[in-house]
Structure formats: C-alpha cells, structure tokens
Design a protein around this motif. Structure first.
Motif, PDB file in Angstrom:
ATOM      1  N   LYS A  49      14.403 -48.167 -18.385  1.00  0.00           N
ATOM      2  CA  LYS A  49      13.876 -47.771 -19.691  1.00  0.00           C
ATOM      3  C   LYS A  49      15.002 -47.666 -20.716  1.00  0.00           C
ATOM      4  O   LYS A  49      14.821 -48.004 -21.884  1.00  0.00           O
ATOM      5  N   MET A  50      16.171 -47.198 -20.268  1.00  0.00           N
ATOM      6  CA  MET A  50      17.331 -47.126 -21.158  1.00  0.00           C
ATOM      7  C   MET A  50      17.750 -48.530 -21.589  1.00  0.00           C
ATOM      8  O   MET A  50      17.949 -48.794 -22.782  1.00  0.00           O
ATOM      9  N   PHE A  51      17.882 -49.459 -20.613  1.00  0.00           N
ATOM     10  CA  PHE A  51      18.285 -50.823 -20.944  1.00  0.00           C
ATOM     11  C   PHE A  51      17.238 -51.525 -21.802  1.00  0.00           C
ATOM     12  O   PHE A  51      17.567 -52.416 -22.592  1.00  0.00           O
ATOM     13  N   GLY A  52      15.970 -51.136 -21.656  1.00  0.00           N
ATOM     14  CA  GLY A  52      14.909 -51.746 -22.446  1.00  0.00           C
ATOM     15  C   GLY A  52      14.677 -51.086 -23.788  1.00  0.00           C
ATOM     16  O   GLY A  52      13.841 -51.546 -24.577  1.00  0.00           O
ATOM     17  N   ASP A  53      15.424 -50.018 -24.074  1.00  0.00           N
ATOM     18  CA  ASP A  53      15.289 -49.320 -25.352  1.00  0.00           C
ATOM     19  C   ASP A  53      15.654 -50.253 -26.506  1.00  0.00           C
ATOM     20  O   ASP A  53      16.646 -50.997 -26.440  1.00  0.00           O
ATOM     21  N   ASN A  54      14.863 -50.238 -27.565  1.00  0.00           N
ATOM     22  CA  ASN A  54      15.110 -51.123 -28.707  1.00  0.00           C
ATOM     23  C   ASN A  54      16.473 -50.905 -29.343  1.00  0.00           C
ATOM     24  O   ASN A  54      17.073 -51.842 -29.878  1.00  0.00           O
ATOM     25  N   ASN A  55      16.966 -49.661 -29.289  1.00  0.00           N
ATOM     26  CA  ASN A  55      18.247 -49.345 -29.932  1.00  0.00           C
ATOM     27  C   ASN A  55      19.447 -49.453 -28.990  1.00  0.00           C
ATOM     28  O   ASN A  55      20.583 -49.265 -29.427  1.00  0.00           O
ATOM     29  N   PHE A  56      19.202 -49.757 -27.698  1.00  0.00           N
ATOM     30  CA  PHE A  56      20.314 -49.737 -26.744  1.00  0.00           C
ATOM     31  C   PHE A  56      21.385 -50.775 -27.079  1.00  0.00           C
ATOM     32  O   PHE A  56      22.577 -50.445 -27.151  1.00  0.00           O
TER      33      PHE A  56
END
Length: 283
Positions: A49-56
């Motif tokens: 979910k972190m890697f898929g975050d739009n802002n990551f």
C-alpha cells in the motif's frame, strides 16, 4: 567473574538500557506494525500500500533531490568555514559561536522564521520591492511555482543544519597536527595542494561522520518543508506523518518509517566503504 571484571558492564549498562528502551524496542514495534495483518499474521499488504501510494514516488524523488543538493552544499560551506576559522588568529570563537546559533533553533521554528521571509508579504518581497526589482508581491511558496518553492526549502534547510556539519569538521581540523602542513609548505606545496593532499585526507574520518549524520537527518527532513510548503512538496517523512495523523493508519506509517531507515542504512554503508581509513599499525 570478580568485581573488577564486572565494572565495565556496570558502567555500560545505563547506556545499553537507554538504547534498548528508546531505539531497539520502538524499532521492533514499528517492524511488527508494518508487517502485521488484521489476523495477527505476517503480511506485505501495508508495504504494498505504501509503494502504491500516489505520493510515494513524488515524495521519494523530492527527498532524494533535497539530499543530493543540501548535503554536498553543506559539506562545501562547512569546509570553507572551518578553513577560515583555522586561519583566524583573533575572534575565532566569536565567529564560531555566531555560525552555530542555528543549532539552538528547532526545525519548526526555523521553518516558521523562513516562512516570514518568503511569504507574499514577507521580508524578501519587501526588499525586492524596495530596490525596484519587482512591482508587487511574488508568490514564492506555491505549487504553481515548484522551482522557487524547492529553492526556498533548500535555502532554509542549509541555513538550519550547516552548523551541525561545521562543528564536526572544526573538531576534525583541530586534531590535524600543524607539522604536516608546515612540512608540505617547506617543500613548496601551494595552499590548494596542502588542502587537497594533506588536510582533506586527514579529515576523512570527520567527513565520514559528518556525511553519515547529515545524510540520515536529511532523509528525515520534515518540519521545514511542512512550514514552508505544507503538502505542496511531498517528502517521505511527511507522507509517514499524513498516514499516521490524517489517515490514522499506523501500519502504513510504520512501513514508511522502515523504508526511511533502510535507505539511511544503505547511505551509511556507502559512506563507510567509500571513506574508510586504514588503521595505523605499530611496526
């Protein structure tokens, strides 16, 4: 084990307990939260979910750019200031005291101070209008002007944290015996050659410590960015803060924390290898 053999362990025990309570334990809890599923088992869902975050990706890119610009500039400025202090015969401590004043200013306070400078009605726009360079207030801190926003954050962070590097390098310079530079001067070495071939190699351990400390802290930059740019300039720690504060998702926030720790360790290992020094051995 007799009494004399126990003394070293007794002396180191408070530090060990402090390290376990305030670093090892929270780190273990963070790792558990990052990989703990709803059923209590192991899961990669929070990391994904972190890697898929739009802002990551944007936060990672911004953080890397900030580190790549801020750290080398601070090292160069601190080296120049340390060399200047070394050449001074009078007033050395006064200048060192003035240059290290930012050490006593918190990250957020520094960000707010620079906000007062760069805001629309701030001191910088007032100065530019006073000398006739602009007709009206310029919006420096806006997502519509990303380059200016980035530069403002860089300037504020360089002012805030250069003194940390300076203190380390000044300490390192003072440990270098003057005989080395004097011998090089006798053999006709120019000031630049003395610096490049004598001072800089002997300063390598201090440079290593300064680079490790400053790079790790640069990866954790947040308060200055938050004060000047808010969410218009995403950084990794800022995203961890948002997932914890705004979204109330401790698991993803923990994943961000572990990721920041991982890249900090990677950078530290690079410095340890690239700037390693040979141990002196007795013949």
């Amino acid at each position: 084990m007799n009494k004399s053999e126990r003394i070293p362990y007794v002396l180191i025990a408070p530090s060990a307990i402090f390290l376990v309570l305030l670093f090892v334990w929270p780190l273990a809890e963070t790792a558990i939260l990052a990989f703990k599923g709803a059923d209590g088992g192991f899961t990669m869902r929070h990391v994904n979910k972190m890697f898929g975050d739009n802002n990551f990706s944007t936060a990672l890119k911004n953080t890397m750019i900030l580190v790549a610009i801020i750290v080398p500039v601070q090292i160069c400025i601190s080296l120049a200031m340390a060399m200047m202090l070394q050449k001074m015969e009078k007033g050395r401590m006064t200048y060192l005291y003035i240059w290290t004043i930012p050490l006593g200013v918190s990250d957020l306070a520094a960000g707010i101070a620079w906000l007062a400078i760069f805001t629309d009605r701030g001191y910088f726009n007032t100065l530019l209008q006073g000398v006739g360079l602009v007709d009206g207030p310029v919006t420096w801190l806006s997502y519509q002007n990303p380059m200016a926003l980035f530069i403002c954050v860089i300037i504020a962070e360089i002012w805030r944290a250069t003194s940390i590097v300076l203190v380390i390098l000044v300490s390192g310079v003072q440990l270098i015996p003057k005989e080395y530079a004097e011998a090089a001067e006798v053999f006709g070495a120019s000031p630049w050659k003395r610096f490049w071939h004598v001072t800089l190699p002997l300063l390598k351990p201090s440079l290593q410590s300064a680079l490790i400390l400053r790079t790790v802290l640069a990866f954790e930059v947040f308060a200055v960015v938050y004060a000047l740019a808010g969410r218009d300039l995403p950084v990794l720690v800022g995203e961890a803060y948002n997932w914890q504060g705004a979204y109330q998702n401790t698991n993803v926030a923990s994943a961000y924390a572990l990721f920041i720790l991982a890249i900090s360790i990677a950078a530290t290992l690079v410095y340890l290898v690239a700037l390693r020094t040979k141990r002196e051995t007795l013949a």
